[in-house]
Motif scaffolding. Structure first.
Motif, PDB file in Angstrom:
ATOM      1  N   GLY A 128       8.112  25.098  11.615  1.00 36.34           N
ATOM      2  CA  GLY A 128       8.694  24.458  12.796  1.00 36.34           C
ATOM      3  C   GLY A 128      10.130  24.018  12.630  1.00 36.34           C
ATOM      4  N   SER A 129      10.740  24.269  11.481  1.00 33.72           N
ATOM      5  CA  SER A 129      12.100  23.787  11.226  1.00 33.72           C
ATOM      6  C   SER A 129      13.073  24.958  11.076  1.00 33.72           C
ATOM      7  CB  SER A 129      12.139  22.911   9.972  1.00 33.72           C
ATOM      8  OG  SER A 129      11.870  23.680   8.815  1.00 33.72           O
ATOM      9  N   GLN A 130      14.353  24.622  10.962  1.00 35.16           N
ATOM     10  CA  GLN A 130      15.397  25.641  10.828  1.00 35.16           C
ATOM     11  C   GLN A 130      16.476  25.178   9.870  1.00 35.16           C
ATOM     12  OE1 GLN A 130      17.091  28.099  14.220  1.00 35.16           O
ATOM     13  NE2 GLN A 130      18.872  26.825  13.828  1.00 35.16           N
ATOM     14  N   LEU A 131      16.969  26.104   9.086  1.00 38.93           N
ATOM     15  CA  LEU A 131      18.095  25.886   8.176  1.00 38.93           C
ATOM     16  C   LEU A 131      19.185  26.882   8.554  1.00 38.93           C
ATOM     17  CD1 LEU A 131      18.052  25.364   4.368  1.00 38.93           C
ATOM     18  CD2 LEU A 131      19.179  27.418   5.232  1.00 38.93           C
ATOM     19  N   SER A 132      20.445  26.477   8.443  1.00 34.86           N
ATOM     20  CA  SER A 132      21.546  27.398   8.719  1.00 34.86           C
ATOM     21  C   SER A 132      22.471  27.489   7.519  1.00 34.86           C
ATOM     22  CB  SER A 132      22.326  26.969   9.962  1.00 34.86           C
ATOM     23  OG  SER A 132      23.043  25.769   9.725  1.00 34.86           O
ATOM     24  N   VAL A 133      23.022  28.692   7.320  1.00 32.90           N
ATOM     25  CA  VAL A 133      23.978  28.955   6.248  1.00 32.90           C
ATOM     26  C   VAL A 133      25.245  29.493   6.888  1.00 32.90           C
ATOM     27  CG1 VAL A 133      24.443  30.228   4.127  1.00 32.90           C
ATOM     28  CG2 VAL A 133      22.101  29.486   4.641  1.00 32.90           C
ATOM     29  N   GLN A 134      26.325  28.716   6.837  1.00 30.88           N
ATOM     30  CA  GLN A 134      27.613  29.156   7.378  1.00 30.88           C
ATOM     31  C   GLN A 134      28.512  29.570   6.222  1.00 30.88           C
ATOM     32  OE1 GLN A 134      29.912  26.191   9.492  1.00 30.88           O
ATOM     33  NE2 GLN A 134      31.254  27.720  10.428  1.00 30.88           N
ATOM     34  N   VAL A 135      29.044  30.788   6.297  1.00 30.42           N
ATOM     35  CA  VAL A 135      29.904  31.326   5.246  1.00 30.42           C
ATOM     36  C   VAL A 135      31.312  31.467   5.815  1.00 30.42           C
ATOM     37  CG1 VAL A 135      30.253  33.197   3.600  1.00 30.42           C
ATOM     38  CG2 VAL A 135      27.925  32.570   4.309  1.00 30.42           C
ATOM     39  N   VAL A 136      32.293  30.856   5.144  1.00 32.47           N
ATOM     40  CA  VAL A 136      33.665  30.817   5.658  1.00 32.47           C
ATOM     41  C   VAL A 136      34.642  31.210   4.560  1.00 32.47           C
ATOM     42  CG1 VAL A 136      35.474  29.361   6.663  1.00 32.47           C
ATOM     43  CG2 VAL A 136      33.077  28.978   7.286  1.00 32.47           C
ATOM     44  N   THR A 137      35.540  32.152   4.889  1.00 40.81           N
ATOM     45  CA  THR A 137      36.671  32.450   4.003  1.00 40.81           C
ATOM     46  C   THR A 137      37.963  32.252   4.782  1.00 40.81           C
ATOM     47  OG1 THR A 137      36.749  34.814   4.561  1.00 40.81           O
ATOM     48  CG2 THR A 137      35.333  34.163   2.723  1.00 40.81           C
TER      49      THR A 137
ATOM     50  N   ILE B 147       7.538  14.353   8.319  1.00 43.67           N
ATOM     51  CA  ILE B 147       7.952  14.717   9.667  1.00 43.67           C
ATOM     52  C   ILE B 147       7.609  13.582  10.621  1.00 43.67           C
ATOM     53  CG2 ILE B 147       7.700  16.362  11.559  1.00 43.67           C
ATOM     54  CD1 ILE B 147       6.728  18.413   9.535  1.00 43.67           C
ATOM     55  N   ASP B 148       8.604  13.105  11.338  1.00 46.34           N
ATOM     56  CA  ASP B 148       8.370  12.185  12.445  1.00 46.34           C
ATOM     57  C   ASP B 148       7.854  13.046  13.596  1.00 46.34           C
ATOM     58  OD1 ASP B 148       8.471  10.497  14.625  1.00 46.34           O
ATOM     59  OD2 ASP B 148      10.473   9.740  14.227  1.00 46.34           O
ATOM     60  N   GLY B 149       6.525  13.098  13.733  1.00 50.03           N
ATOM     61  CA  GLY B 149       5.896  13.948  14.731  1.00 50.03           C
ATOM     62  C   GLY B 149       4.946  14.934  14.085  1.00 50.03           C
TER      63      GLY B 149
ATOM     64  N   GLN C 136      10.419  15.293  15.665  1.00 49.53           N
ATOM     65  CA  GLN C 136      11.532  14.424  16.032  1.00 49.53           C
ATOM     66  C   GLN C 136      12.618  14.453  14.960  1.00 49.53           C
ATOM     67  OE1 GLN C 136      11.620  12.835  18.998  1.00 49.53           O
ATOM     68  NE2 GLN C 136       9.609  13.677  19.531  1.00 49.53           N
ATOM     69  N   LYS C 137      12.193  14.332  13.690  1.00 45.35           N
ATOM     70  CA  LYS C 137      13.133  14.332  12.564  1.00 45.35           C
ATOM     71  C   LYS C 137      12.344  14.594  11.291  1.00 45.35           C
ATOM     72  CE  LYS C 137      16.650  11.550  10.149  1.00 45.35           C
ATOM     73  NZ  LYS C 137      17.518  12.713   9.931  1.00 45.35           N
ATOM     74  N   ILE C 138      13.014  15.192  10.317  1.00 46.50           N
ATOM     75  CA  ILE C 138      12.409  15.460   9.014  1.00 46.50           C
ATOM     76  C   ILE C 138      13.118  14.630   7.951  1.00 46.50           C
ATOM     77  CG2 ILE C 138      11.893  17.215   7.278  1.00 46.50           C
ATOM     78  CD1 ILE C 138      12.000  19.299   9.511  1.00 46.50           C
ATOM     79  N   TYR C 139      12.325  14.030   7.069  1.00 45.16           N
ATOM     80  CA  TYR C 139      12.867  13.274   5.933  1.00 45.16           C
ATOM     81  C   TYR C 139      12.399  13.932   4.642  1.00 45.16           C
ATOM     82  CZ  TYR C 139      13.499   9.531   9.408  1.00 45.16           C
ATOM     83  OH  TYR C 139      13.866   8.795  10.512  1.00 45.16           O
TER      84      TYR C 139
END
Length: 353
Positions: free
Chosen positions: A112-121, A203-205, A211-214
């Motif tokens: 139910g969660s998501q992670l993002s990886v932003q790559v910048v040069t 998980i709050d919920g 709602q939020k993950i700790y």
């Protein structure tokens, strides 16, 4: 798992194309035991051009009964001083990766969660490289249980929800009130190793309504000891068998005190000092039997009690501290609460076994 995959097919419609397109993950690739590599399908490092900026979103779909979690490995081969990889973790916190000599970082994505990886040069080409590997695992969502009420304390040694060799276990608590989760320890007695920070999540919920993950790292000594849910559900997730212990209270029990602490009882005698309007919840996670010795009552008259349960009117009074006990008290209980109504006193506490 077939129905679950179908539900999320609309989330991933970007096809695999040029290796440096901001390629996302197809829903058909999210299956138990499958590993997805990008930008190169063989998992090798990709050399980056100048002025590159891509965000890769990695999701772990779920419903109320089944889901997936992912182990994400980021290979950091950055060379430029101004190039970076920005990882937004499932908790919402960000971790910035810079040039470090081909360092490898690992992250978790729970159902139910998501992670993002932003790559910048930047514009100067420094032959920076990177690669991302995503390993998916199908899981069964754990049970929902009602919070205990009255004189029964709600506590959990997280390793007890693990199922043998399974790497993923969970339980969701349901309450009529908001729930306060407190890690069993204080900033003065912090015994959690950084190696377990990414093996347990709160998980709050619920999985399908978060709602939020700790994570355990949110309870480090310089941060809060507890949190109160927005929802009336609290989900605890374990990805490995480690010693992580928590106590849960309905918010009404906590609001009556200046501070509420939750602490484990061990064979070693520990010293505590009460101030103000405090409550100390103690749990003997390993056995039954708690020994308490009042070392010194500092303020008189003293209004303080020891109760056999959480701090509410239904918990039986085991000891009243209107006088200074002259000998240690042994209580044949698994948990108790020391409640101070503004009385300052010192006491020690240990397991009787």
């Amino acid at each position: 798992m077939g129905n679950l995959t179908f539900l999320f097919i609309t989330l991933f419609l970007v096809p695999y194309a040029n290796a440096l397109d901001c390629t996302q993950i197809w829903s058909s690739d999210i299956r138990d035991g499958n590993t997805v590599n990008f930008p190169k399908s063989d998992g090798s490092m990709q050399t980056l051009p100048g002025n590159f900026n891509c965000v890769y979103n990695i999701s772990a779909p779920t419903n109320s009964t089944n889901g997936f979690y992912a182990i994400v490995t980021v290979k950091n081969g950055l060379q430029g001083a101004n190039d970076y990889i920005l990882v937004k973790k499932i908790t919402g916190t960000q971790q910035k990766l810079v040039s470090s000599g081909n360092k490898v970082e690992t992250f978790k994505v729970i159902p139910g969660s998501q992670l993002s990886v932003q790559v910048v040069t930047k514009s100067v080409v420094m032959n920076s490289q990177f690669a991302v590997s995503v390993e998916y695992h199908g899981v069964v969502i754990g049970p929902k249980v009602q919070m205990k009420t009255g004189a029964e304390m709600n506590y959990l040694d997280v390793k007890t929800i693990n199922h043998g060799s399974d790497l993923f276990s969970s339980v969701t608590y349901v309450s009529k009130e908001h729930i306060v989760l407190t890690l069993a320890g204080t900033e003065f007695d912090y015994h959690y190793d950084s190696n377990v920070y990414d093996t347990c999540y709160f998980i709050d919920g619920t999985f399908d309504n978060q709602q939020k993950i700790y994570e355990v790292d949110d309870f480090a000594p310089d941060k809060d000891r507890d949190f109160t849910t927005i929802a009336h559900h609290l989900t605890i997730v374990s990805l490995q068998e480690k010693v992580i212990q928590v106590v849960l209270n309905p918010v009404s029990e906590v609001q009556q005190f200046d501070d509420l602490y939750a602490l484990p009882v061990t064979n070693t005698s520990e010293n505590y000092y009460t101030t103000n309007n405090d409550a100390y919840e103690f749990v003997n996670f390993d056995s039954v039997g708690i020994v308490m010795e009042v070392v010194k009552v500092i303020t008189w008259p003293c209004r303080a009690v020891v109760v056999a349960g959480p701090p509410n009117a239904e918990s039986k009074v085991l000891l009243s501290l209107d006088s200074n006990p002259t000998k240690p008290q042994t209580f044949n209980v698994k948990y108790l609460t020391v409640v101070s109504y503004g009385c300052n006193f010192e006491f020690t506490l240990r397991s009787s076994n």
